[in-house]
Motif scaffolding. Structure first.
Motif, PDB file in Angstrom:
ATOM      1  N   ASP A  10      15.740 -81.117  -4.917  1.00 26.61           N
ATOM      2  CA  ASP A  10      15.499 -79.682  -5.041  1.00 26.61           C
ATOM      3  C   ASP A  10      14.289 -79.362  -5.921  1.00 26.61           C
ATOM      4  OD1 ASP A  10      17.757 -79.134  -3.518  1.00 26.61           O
ATOM      5  OD2 ASP A  10      19.073 -79.182  -5.266  1.00 26.61           O
ATOM      6  N   ALA A  11      13.696 -80.396  -6.528  1.00 21.80           N
ATOM      7  CA  ALA A  11      12.665 -80.171  -7.544  1.00 21.80           C
ATOM      8  C   ALA A  11      11.274 -79.957  -6.972  1.00 21.80           C
ATOM      9  CB  ALA A  11      12.634 -81.365  -8.507  1.00 21.80           C
ATOM     10  N   LEU A  12      11.062 -80.327  -5.701  1.00 18.47           N
ATOM     11  CA  LEU A  12       9.705 -80.311  -5.153  1.00 18.47           C
ATOM     12  C   LEU A  12       9.100 -78.915  -5.164  1.00 18.47           C
ATOM     13  CD1 LEU A  12       7.390 -81.835  -3.880  1.00 18.47           C
ATOM     14  CD2 LEU A  12       8.456 -81.513  -1.635  1.00 18.47           C
ATOM     15  N   ASP A  60      10.087 -66.617  -5.985  1.00 14.24           N
ATOM     16  CA  ASP A  60      10.653 -67.287  -4.815  1.00 14.24           C
ATOM     17  C   ASP A  60      11.432 -68.542  -5.183  1.00 14.24           C
ATOM     18  OD1 ASP A  60       9.685 -65.393  -3.104  1.00 14.24           O
ATOM     19  OD2 ASP A  60       7.982 -66.573  -2.393  1.00 14.24           O
ATOM     20  N   VAL A  61      10.970 -69.278  -6.201  1.00 14.66           N
ATOM     21  CA  VAL A  61      11.666 -70.514  -6.587  1.00 14.66           C
ATOM     22  C   VAL A  61      12.696 -70.265  -7.673  1.00 14.66           C
ATOM     23  CG1 VAL A  61       9.749 -71.981  -5.885  1.00 14.66           C
ATOM     24  CG2 VAL A  61       9.863 -71.179  -8.252  1.00 14.66           C
ATOM     25  N   GLY A  62      12.900 -69.001  -8.062  1.00 18.58           N
ATOM     26  CA  GLY A  62      13.981 -68.672  -8.974  1.00 18.58           C
ATOM     27  C   GLY A  62      13.687 -68.847 -10.449  1.00 18.58           C
ATOM     28  N   LEU A  63      12.390 -68.946 -10.824  1.00 23.25           N
ATOM     29  CA  LEU A  63      12.060 -69.131 -12.233  1.00 23.25           C
ATOM     30  C   LEU A  63      11.965 -67.812 -12.986  1.00 23.25           C
ATOM     31  CD1 LEU A  63       9.403 -71.992 -12.067  1.00 23.25           C
ATOM     32  CD2 LEU A  63      11.851 -72.154 -12.584  1.00 23.25           C
ATOM     33  N   ILE A  64      11.707 -66.726 -12.261  1.00 22.56           N
ATOM     34  CA  ILE A  64      11.673 -65.410 -12.889  1.00 22.56           C
ATOM     35  C   ILE A  64      12.448 -64.424 -12.029  1.00 22.56           C
ATOM     36  CG2 ILE A  64       9.408 -65.903 -13.906  1.00 22.56           C
ATOM     37  CD1 ILE A  64       8.173 -63.989 -11.908  1.00 22.56           C
ATOM     38  N   THR A  65      12.787 -63.307 -12.606  1.00 21.53           N
ATOM     39  CA  THR A  65      13.436 -62.227 -11.859  1.00 21.53           C
ATOM     40  C   THR A  65      12.563 -60.984 -11.945  1.00 21.53           C
ATOM     41  OG1 THR A  65      14.704 -61.526 -13.803  1.00 21.53           O
ATOM     42  CG2 THR A  65      15.749 -63.082 -12.287  1.00 21.53           C
ATOM     43  N   ASP A  88      16.803 -84.253 -12.461  1.00 20.38           N
ATOM     44  CA  ASP A  88      17.591 -85.484 -12.364  1.00 20.38           C
ATOM     45  C   ASP A  88      16.927 -86.409 -11.352  1.00 20.38           C
ATOM     46  OD1 ASP A  88      19.421 -87.478 -12.144  1.00 20.38           O
ATOM     47  OD2 ASP A  88      21.083 -86.218 -11.461  1.00 20.38           O
ATOM     48  N   ILE A  89      16.374 -87.556 -11.812  1.00 18.62           N
ATOM     49  CA  ILE A  89      15.698 -88.492 -10.906  1.00 18.62           C
ATOM     50  C   ILE A  89      16.542 -89.733 -10.638  1.00 18.62           C
ATOM     51  CG2 ILE A  89      13.387 -87.706 -11.532  1.00 18.62           C
ATOM     52  CD1 ILE A  89      13.149 -90.150 -13.350  1.00 18.62           C
ATOM     53  N   PRO A  91      19.852 -91.890  -8.825  1.00 14.99           N
ATOM     54  CA  PRO A  91      20.239 -92.082  -7.417  1.00 14.99           C
ATOM     55  C   PRO A  91      20.965 -90.859  -6.880  1.00 14.99           C
ATOM     56  CG  PRO A  91      20.816 -94.001  -8.745  1.00 14.99           C
ATOM     57  CD  PRO A  91      20.412 -92.929  -9.704  1.00 14.99           C
ATOM     58  N   GLN A  92      20.667 -90.517  -5.629  1.00 15.73           N
ATOM     59  CA  GLN A  92      21.254 -89.340  -5.015  1.00 15.73           C
ATOM     60  C   GLN A  92      22.061 -89.720  -3.774  1.00 15.73           C
ATOM     61  OE1 GLN A  92      20.725 -86.226  -6.448  1.00 15.73           O
ATOM     62  NE2 GLN A  92      19.746 -87.454  -8.039  1.00 15.73           N
ATOM     63  N   ASP A  93      23.062 -88.914  -3.479  1.00 10.45           N
ATOM     64  CA  ASP A  93      23.837 -89.073  -2.252  1.00 10.45           C
ATOM     65  C   ASP A  93      23.120 -88.313  -1.140  1.00 10.45           C
ATOM     66  OD1 ASP A  93      25.644 -89.297  -0.226  1.00 10.45           O
ATOM     67  OD2 ASP A  93      27.272 -88.223  -1.233  1.00 10.45           O
ATOM     68  N   THR A  94      22.141 -88.979  -0.508  1.00  6.82           N
ATOM     69  CA  THR A  94      21.311 -88.308   0.504  1.00  6.82           C
ATOM     70  C   THR A  94      22.114 -87.962   1.742  1.00  6.82           C
ATOM     71  OG1 THR A  94      20.619 -90.464   1.360  1.00  6.82           O
ATOM     72  CG2 THR A  94      19.210 -89.424  -0.291  1.00  6.82           C
ATOM     73  N   LYS A  95      23.146 -88.703   2.038  1.00  4.97           N
ATOM     74  CA  LYS A  95      23.928 -88.426   3.233  1.00  4.97           C
ATOM     75  C   LYS A  95      24.567 -87.048   3.162  1.00  4.97           C
ATOM     76  CE  LYS A  95      27.647 -90.186   6.158  1.00  4.97           C
ATOM     77  NZ  LYS A  95      28.676 -91.222   6.345  1.00  4.97           N
ATOM     78  N   LYS A  96      25.058 -86.696   1.975  1.00  4.87           N
ATOM     79  CA  LYS A  96      25.683 -85.390   1.816  1.00  4.87           C
ATOM     80  C   LYS A  96      24.700 -84.268   2.101  1.00  4.87           C
ATOM     81  CE  LYS A  96      28.167 -82.515  -1.500  1.00  4.87           C
ATOM     82  NZ  LYS A  96      28.739 -82.439  -2.862  1.00  4.87           N
ATOM     83  N   ASP A  97      23.418 -84.445   1.658  1.00  9.79           N
ATOM     84  CA  ASP A  97      22.425 -83.401   1.823  1.00  9.79           C
ATOM     85  C   ASP A  97      21.985 -83.256   3.275  1.00  9.79           C
ATOM     86  OD1 ASP A  97      21.015 -84.455  -1.286  1.00  9.79           O
ATOM     87  OD2 ASP A  97      22.430 -82.838  -0.916  1.00  9.79           O
ATOM     88  N   GLU A  98      22.288 -84.239   4.112  1.00 13.65           N
ATOM     89  CA  GLU A  98      21.944 -84.134   5.518  1.00 13.65           C
ATOM     90  C   GLU A  98      22.952 -83.278   6.284  1.00 13.65           C
ATOM     91  OE1 GLU A  98      21.779 -88.148   6.781  1.00 13.65           O
ATOM     92  OE2 GLU A  98      19.872 -88.580   5.796  1.00 13.65           O
ATOM     93  N   ARG A  99      24.084 -82.992   5.683  1.00 16.84           N
ATOM     94  CA  ARG A  99      25.136 -82.261   6.379  1.00 16.84           C
ATOM     95  C   ARG A  99      24.941 -80.754   6.252  1.00 16.84           C
ATOM     96  NH1 ARG A  99      28.441 -86.578   4.055  1.00 16.84           N
ATOM     97  NH2 ARG A  99      29.277 -85.147   2.476  1.00 16.84           N
ATOM     98  N   VAL A 100      23.799 -80.295   6.673  1.00 19.80           N
ATOM     99  CA  VAL A 100      23.492 -78.869   6.636  1.00 19.80           C
ATOM    100  C   VAL A 100      22.600 -78.534   7.815  1.00 19.80           C
ATOM    101  CG1 VAL A 100      21.522 -79.259   5.088  1.00 19.80           C
ATOM    102  CG2 VAL A 100      22.554 -76.981   5.241  1.00 19.80           C
TER     103      VAL A 100
END
Length: 309
Positions: A10-12, A60-65, A88-89, A91-100
């Motif tokens: 989500d950091a990109l 747009d990226v939620g840093l200000i309102t 957070d860099i 290990p990530q559960d990439t499979k979960k993020d594909e379920r969208v």
């Protein structure tokens, strides 16, 4: 200290937003106190348009309102949301993020409607059909609409149902830019706007205004500023915990299981103003080339890919 904790994937977008000296300077200034765009423009010695674009990116990226506050008329004031960002860099559960499933529906690709004047459809170049004529909503060129407005009635979209067979829907979200519809524009013009999904009423939001007078970031130059210019980005979420609007629970009496998503070939999203609404103030619906947000109606469907018993 307010901290924004980001997962790696989500950091990109946030990293892109802050990899700019002007945006970093804006965040520094907002650390002192809230500013409007004019104040930021003067303190940074930048053109107003350049400052507005950079403020929009941070929003747009939620840093200000950005909120509308009374002053000399009504003005938009920007406020910083966080004091630090942590990524957070690990290990990530990439499979979960594909379920969208994500689908951005152009606002002109509706399948049904009933509208009452004042009403109209606008492309990036001109009106489509005739102003204040509901017959225009059935013109072939309606698919090119980037702004749709009406006083009362509804407009319905049908998203392709891409839920994999054997999967269980867990969360469904819709987001779109909307506001009230007044003659020309009017900041004090409430309207009760209702959303239905698969025929189930999700909830009603009272829009405070028909925003105009200050050009939207994406609004074409030919469109006069004494007309509607932009709206607010609203988000409806449906999960097993109930229905939510902008993260606030509306009801827990119904949930995503009441939408029968697995049994339908499409997912219906209907938005409108009821004839018996208390505040019958109309609706403006913005596409990706009008207003402040570069999107149409975005649907996000998260699911569990394991067969449910």
């Amino acid at each position: 200290m307010r901290t924004l904790n980001l997962k790696f994937e989500d950091a990109l977008e946030v990293s892109k937003a802050i990899s700019n000296k002007h945006r970093m300077s804006i965040l520094r200034l907002l650390s002192e106190r809230p500013h409007n765009v004019n104040e930021l423009s003067e303190r940074l010695d930048l053109p107003f348009s350049t400052t507005a674009v950079n403020v929009k990116k941070l929003e747009d990226v939620g840093l200000i309102t950005t909120e509308l506050l009374p002053g000399r008329g009504t003005q938009k004031v920007n406020t910083k949301k966080y004091d630090q960002i942590v990524i957070d860099i690990g290990p990530q559960d990439t499979k979960k993020d594909e379920r969208v499933v994500i689908y951005d529906m152009p606002v002109g690709e509706y399948v049904d409607c009933y509208v009452e004047p004042s009403c109209g459809l606008v492309s990036v170049e001109d009106y489509i059909g005739m102003h204040d004529d509901p017959r225009s909503f059935y013109e072939r060129d309606r698919i090119n609409a980037e702004l749709i407005f009406f006083k009362a009635g509804f407009i319905e979209y049908r998203f392709p149902n891409r839920l994999p067979y054997g999967s269980k829907p867990e969360q469904l979200e819709f987001s779109t830019e909307i506001c009230s519809e007044a003659p020309l524009y009017k900041t004090d013009w409430p309207s009760d706007i209702t959303v239905w999904v698969n025929g189930v009423e999700i909830g009603t939001w009272t829009s405070p205004s028909d925003f105009g007078g200050e050009r939207g970031f994406l609004t074409p130059d030919w469109w006069l500023t004494n007309h509607t210019q932009y709206g607010l980005l609203k988000n409806w979420k449906i999960s097993e915990d109930g229905f939510f609007l902008d993260g606030v629970k509306i009801t827990s009496e119904k949930n995503i299981n009441d939408l029968d998503i697995r049994d339908k070939p499409f997912i219906s999203f209907k938005i409108g103003v009821k004839t018996d609404a208390v505040n019958k103030g109309g609706l403006n619906l913005f596409g990706s080339k009008f207003g402040n947000y570069e999107q149409g109606i975005v649907m996000k469907l998260r699911y569990d890919d394991k067969e449910q018993s």
